[in-house]
Design an enzyme around this catalytic site. Structure first.
Site, short mmCIF file in Angstrom:
data_model
loop_
_atom_site.label_atom_id
_atom_site.label_comp_id
_atom_site.label_asym_id
_atom_site.label_seq_id
_atom_site.Cartn_x
_atom_site.Cartn_y
_atom_site.Cartn_z
N ARG A 16 -4.30 0.93 16.19
CA ARG A 16 -5.60 0.84 16.75
C ARG A 16 -6.35 -0.44 16.02
O ARG A 16 -5.98 -0.68 15.05
CB ARG A 16 -6.42 2.10 16.89
CG ARG A 16 -6.81 2.67 15.53
CD ARG A 16 -7.48 4.24 15.37
NE ARG A 16 -7.65 4.51 14.14
CZ ARG A 16 -7.98 5.62 13.70
NH1 ARG A 16 -8.58 6.65 14.77
NH2 ARG A 16 -8.40 6.00 12.65
N ASP A 37 2.69 2.81 12.04
CA ASP A 37 1.34 3.29 11.77
C ASP A 37 1.71 5.01 11.66
O ASP A 37 2.90 5.25 11.92
CB ASP A 37 0.20 3.18 13.29
CG ASP A 37 -1.11 3.22 12.57
OD1 ASP A 37 -1.58 4.34 11.81
OD2 ASP A 37 -1.98 2.44 12.74
N ASP A 58 4.75 5.38 7.16
CA ASP A 58 3.75 5.77 6.02
C ASP A 58 4.08 4.73 5.03
O ASP A 58 5.02 4.58 4.43
CB ASP A 58 3.93 7.01 5.23
CG ASP A 58 2.97 7.21 4.13
OD1 ASP A 58 2.40 6.47 3.78
OD2 ASP A 58 3.29 8.50 3.61
N VAL A 59 2.78 3.71 4.63
CA VAL A 59 3.05 2.47 4.14
C VAL A 59 3.06 2.79 2.56
O VAL A 59 3.56 2.10 1.77
CB VAL A 59 2.08 1.59 4.47
CG1 VAL A 59 2.08 1.12 5.83
CG2 VAL A 59 0.80 2.00 3.93
N ASN A 85 -1.71 -4.89 7.52
CA ASN A 85 -2.95 -4.59 8.19
C ASN A 85 -3.55 -2.91 7.96
O ASN A 85 -4.56 -2.88 7.61
CB ASN A 85 -2.98 -4.64 9.58
CG ASN A 85 -4.21 -4.42 10.30
OD1 ASN A 85 -5.34 -5.21 10.16
ND2 ASN A 85 -4.45 -3.01 10.78
N TYR A 150 -11.98 1.45 -2.81
CA TYR A 150 -11.76 0.49 -1.87
C TYR A 150 -11.91 -0.90 -2.21
O TYR A 150 -11.05 -1.69 -1.93
CB TYR A 150 -12.88 0.76 -0.77
CG TYR A 150 -12.44 -0.02 0.51
CD1 TYR A 150 -11.47 0.19 1.53
CD2 TYR A 150 -13.29 -1.23 0.84
CE1 TYR A 150 -11.47 -0.65 2.51
CE2 TYR A 150 -13.18 -2.00 1.74
CZ TYR A 150 -12.17 -1.80 2.76
OH TYR A 150 -12.28 -2.49 3.88
N LYS A 154 -8.92 -3.73 -2.72
CA LYS A 154 -8.95 -5.09 -1.91
C LYS A 154 -9.05 -6.12 -2.85
O LYS A 154 -8.82 -7.37 -2.32
CB LYS A 154 -10.38 -4.86 -1.01
CG LYS A 154 -10.04 -4.01 -0.08
CD LYS A 154 -8.96 -4.21 1.02
CE LYS A 154 -8.99 -3.06 2.20
NZ LYS A 154 -7.65 -3.51 3.13
#
Length: 245
Positions: A16, A37, A58-59, A85, A150, A154
């Site tokens: 999504r 995903d 699952d990354v 992503n 977060y 990043k």
């Protein structure tokens, strides 16, 4: 049309939002799209709409990364484009923050990107080159008070991108990061300001005065995935309506 003709693109977090927009656009431009995903039902639907392949993934798992890369190569003979992503947002304040939440964000947003680059790089080297696009955030360009984990993740994506660009450039592999501001996806509504019903307050900090659509980010990633950006590597591409200007 055809800007990715004959190329194979692996897109994580593709069920999504931005990932789904990228999958649809890349397929339109001729790519063989494999999207992954943890959201199986949405992922299958998105893949069917885009004409691609969905793999549950699952990354944070080394084994699942190895399996996804192996399956993509089995299906299409190689990988030309990786879009890292997949990401999550959990408010993690410095004072009183939960260590479990912090580690979860780091595992998905930072370790997931590391594992993706590590697993795909040998395939791209064998292929003779490729393009890796890591989705960071404007949180990777500045500090934020309520999203410590977060922001840390990043910034790490930004640094890993530069390091990977230096390490992989000799093999013809380009690595760049994209730094979105407010984008119309589910993650936007996890922002504390938006969650509190103060979207106008957030937009007051955006010179263009609006939230971007996921398709706008997809167009930027398309440029970086394609040969049009052949001399761009180790760079940050900001798409934030001027928020960090």
């Amino acid at each position: 049309m055809g800007r990715l003709e004959g190329k194979t693109a692996l897109i994580t977090g593709g069920a999504r939002g931005q990932g789904a927009a990228e999958a649809a656009l890349f397929a339109e431009e001729g790519a063989n799209v494999v999207l992954t995903d943890v959201l199986a039902e949405e992922g299958e639907r998105t893949a069917a709409e885009a004409g691609g392949t969905f793999l549950q993934h699952d990354v944070t798992s080394e084994d699942e990364w190895a399996s996804v890369v192996s399956r993509t190569v089995e299906l299409h003979g190689g990988i030309d484009v990786l879009i890292n992503n997949a990401g999550i947002y959990i408010p993690t304040p410095l004072v009183g923050g939960d260590l479990g939440d912090y580690r979860r964000v780091i595992e998905v947003n930072q370790v997931g990107v590391y594992l993706g680059m590590r697993e795909v790089a040998p395939v791209m080297i064998e292929r003779g080159g490729g393009s890796i696009v890591n989705i960071s955030s404007i949180g990777g360009l500045r500090g934020t008070g309520v999203a410590f984990g977060y922001t840390a993740s990043k910034w790490a994506v930004r640094g890993m991108t530069k390091s990977a660009a230096v390490a992989l450039g000799r093999y013809g592999i380009r690595v760049n990061s994209v730094h979105p501001g407010p984008i119309e996806t589910a993650m936007l509504y996890q922002n504390p300001t938006v969650e509190a019903g103060r979207l106008d307050e957030l937009l007051g900090r955006v010179p263009l005065g609006r939230v971007a659509e996921a398709e706008e980010v997809a167009k930027l990633t398309l440029f970086l995935a394609s040969d049009e950006s052949s001399y761009s590597t180790g760079s940050e591409f900001v798409i934030d309506g001027g928020m960090t200007a």
